[in-house]
Design an enzyme around this catalytic site. Structure first.
Site, PDB file in Angstrom:
ATOM      1  N   SER A  29       0.839  -1.204   0.000  1.00 46.57           N
ATOM      2  CA  SER A  29       0.000   0.000   0.000  1.00 46.57           C
ATOM      3  C   SER A  29       0.870   1.248   0.000  1.00 46.57           C
ATOM      4  O   SER A  29       2.078   1.190   0.249  1.00 46.57           O
ATOM      5  CB  SER A  29      -0.899   0.015   1.243  1.00 46.57           C
ATOM      6  N   LYS A  30       0.233   2.376  -0.274  1.00 45.56           N
ATOM      7  CA  LYS A  30       0.948   3.654  -0.289  1.00 45.56           C
ATOM      8  C   LYS A  30       1.554   3.963   1.071  1.00 45.56           C
ATOM      9  O   LYS A  30       2.579   4.630   1.175  1.00 45.56           O
ATOM     10  CB  LYS A  30      -0.016   4.778  -0.704  1.00 45.56           C
ATOM     11  N   ARG A  31       0.931   3.457   2.122  1.00 39.81           N
ATOM     12  CA  ARG A  31       1.429   3.722   3.478  1.00 39.81           C
ATOM     13  C   ARG A  31       2.777   3.057   3.730  1.00 39.81           C
ATOM     14  O   ARG A  31       3.483   3.405   4.665  1.00 39.81           O
ATOM     15  CB  ARG A  31       0.417   3.240   4.525  1.00 39.81           C
TER      16      ARG A  31
END
Length: 488
Positions: free
Chosen positions: A255-257
């Site tokens: 994910s982007k996180r």
């Protein structure tokens, strides 16, 4: 044999995710391995998600990774336009949608938002979706014409039978059969006249003569609908290759996180594009041997899509760091200096020989930001624990270190030539005269000069860069620290 033609067809919605880059890379390698063509097509039918500057990111990423396209918005190979919003203006999607309506494979739907909101829903892959009930399929031709003349808003839906099944073939997963009752009548043309991604994709792939379609395996569930469109038109299906999921180290979807989900993130973190491409190539594919370092040219030669795995690929940052370090070690020195310059400039005070320091760190770092921890002691001696003077292998103690430093201080003060060679000769001569091993002398000197357990260079290389005044000052500080603890 039919010439292989692949396409990378991103949506301009932001940074290029690692999964998108892998798709582009595999499409490129599949085409180039067989001497085929690799096309860039921009799929911007979802205008609400369009991000300004995203097309520039796509072009910049392909350029930096060496994935040069043979055709695209800037290289017309006779299949343009290569931007879907421009293709809409040609009327191509509406033309094919109406052809499906004539065949009974699609129909106009005039249902308003209120009616659609009242339809029953199902949970598919964790998402709640409404299932259309074919209400408008029963409209007579006259009712449809009347609604169209009245300017009533509409969409065009695919007509999927409730009975029977649909089968498509994937190169990795084999034949996949889905019951038609599980498929929804997906929208082909939206109320704004734009095609949906799913419909435009099929029309473009056929009309652009694409032979191999590579995408993430999250699209497997949509593929039966694509297959029905190919069958409805009487078109030959492309070769489907659905790629495994990319997960983080905890086996969760990347994910982007995670902080390293896009190509731009990785560049900002000090990774080089060649290492990123090499690493991403191995996220789901493996060569016949255990080799791990490949140039792009070598990947083209070796890549066989039949060796792509169905199992999820783990994005192992530790491995990427190691691989990046290998690329830095092998990098041309002038290019390394150029890329390291911003970091050296940021972390080193003026007057220090940055080229010599670059040579010291080149084989010791994995990513460029590692430079800071390697070189910060040149700016200022850090606070350090005197336990660092104790080294079993060198047989040094705090007492022996204090003695050596005191004996050496006047020699450093008398030394005029502060080149590495001259300083090393001086210390070697001192060790020989005293009957000490070299390490017994060099360890306390390096510790006093750097205040670090690990340094990118030896004692005399550090002293050369620090210069006479600063070296003597740090040796005196080392003596003072040991004496302050009562060491004799």
């Amino acid at each position: 044999m039919e010439k292989i033609r692949t396409r990378y067809a991103p949506s301009p919605t932001g940074k290029m995710h690692v999964g998108n880059l892998r798709t582009a890379l595999y499409e490129f390698l599949i085409a180039k391995h067989e001497g085929g063509d690799f096309m860039l097509r921009i799929e911007d039918t979802d205008q609400e998600r369009f991000v300004e500057g995203a097309i520039d990111i796509i072009n910049r990423t392909l350029e930096k990774t060496g994935l040069t396209h043979d055709e695209g918005p800037d290289k017309d190979g006779g299949y343009g336009p290569y931007v879907q919003s421009e293709r809409v203006k040609t009327g191509i999607y509406m033309k094919y949608a109406k052809e499906l309506i004539e065949k009974g494979e699609a129909y106009y739907c005039f249902c308003d938002k209120e009616r659609l909101a009242g339809l029953k829903t199902e949970v598919v892959e964790g998402k709640e979706i409404s299932i259309y009930d074919k209400h408008c399929l029963s409209l007579s031709k006259e009712e449809v014409e009347e609604n169209l003349k009245a300017g009533k808003p509409y969409v065009i839906r695919q007509n999927i039978p409730n009975e029977g099944s649909t089968t498509f073939h994937d190169e990795l997963y084999g034949d996949i059969t889905v019951e038609n009752a599980e498929l929804d009548d997906m929208i082909l043309i939206k109320s704004d006249g734009y095609p949906t991604y799913n419909f435009a994709n099929v029309v473009d792939d056929h009309t652009m003569n694409i032979t191999h379609v590579v995408r993430g395996n999250e699209y497997i569930s949509s593929s039966p609908k694509y297959q029905r469109l190919y069958d409805a038109f009487g078109w030959k299906s492309p070769v489907y290759i659905h790629l495994p999921l990319i997960t983080d180290e905890e086996h969760k979807k990347l994910s982007k996180r995670s902080g390293h989900s896009s190509f731009e993130d990785l560049l900002e973190q000090g990774f080089v594009s060649e290492a990123i491409v090499n690493f991403i190539a191995l996220l789901g594919w493996s060569p016949e041997d255990n080799r791990e370092i490949f140039s792009l040219e070598e990947l083209i030669k070796e890549f066989d899509y039949h060796r792509i795995s169905k199992s999820p690929a783990v994005f192992d940052v530790v491995k990427l760091r190691w691989m990046n370090g290998e690329y830095l070690k092998a990098m041309d020195f002038d290019r390394f200096c150029e890329m390291a310059e911003p970091y050296l400039e940021k972390f080193l005070k003026p007057g220090l020989d940055k080229k010599k320091i670059a040579a010291m760190v080149k084989t010791r770092i994995e990513v460029f930001p590692d430079i800071e921890e390697m070189v910060d002691f040149f700016n200022e001696l850090p606070a350090y624990d005197t336990e660092m003077y104790v080294h079993k292998k060198m047989k040094t103690t705090k007492e022996s270190s204090l003695q050596v430093l005191k004996e050496l201080l006047p020699l450093f003060a008398a030394q005029e030539d502060y080149s590495n060679d001259a300083l090393y000769a001086m210390l070697q001569g001192f060790a020989a005269e005293k009957g000490y091993k070299n390490g017994y002398v060099l360890w306390p000197v390096r510790t006093a000069l750097s205040g670090k357990q690990m340094t990118p260079a030896g004692a005399t290389e550090i002293a050369e860069l620090l210069g006479k005044e600063e070296s003597i000052k740090r040796l005196e500080k080392g003596i003072a620290l040991l004496e302050a603890e009562g060491v004799q």
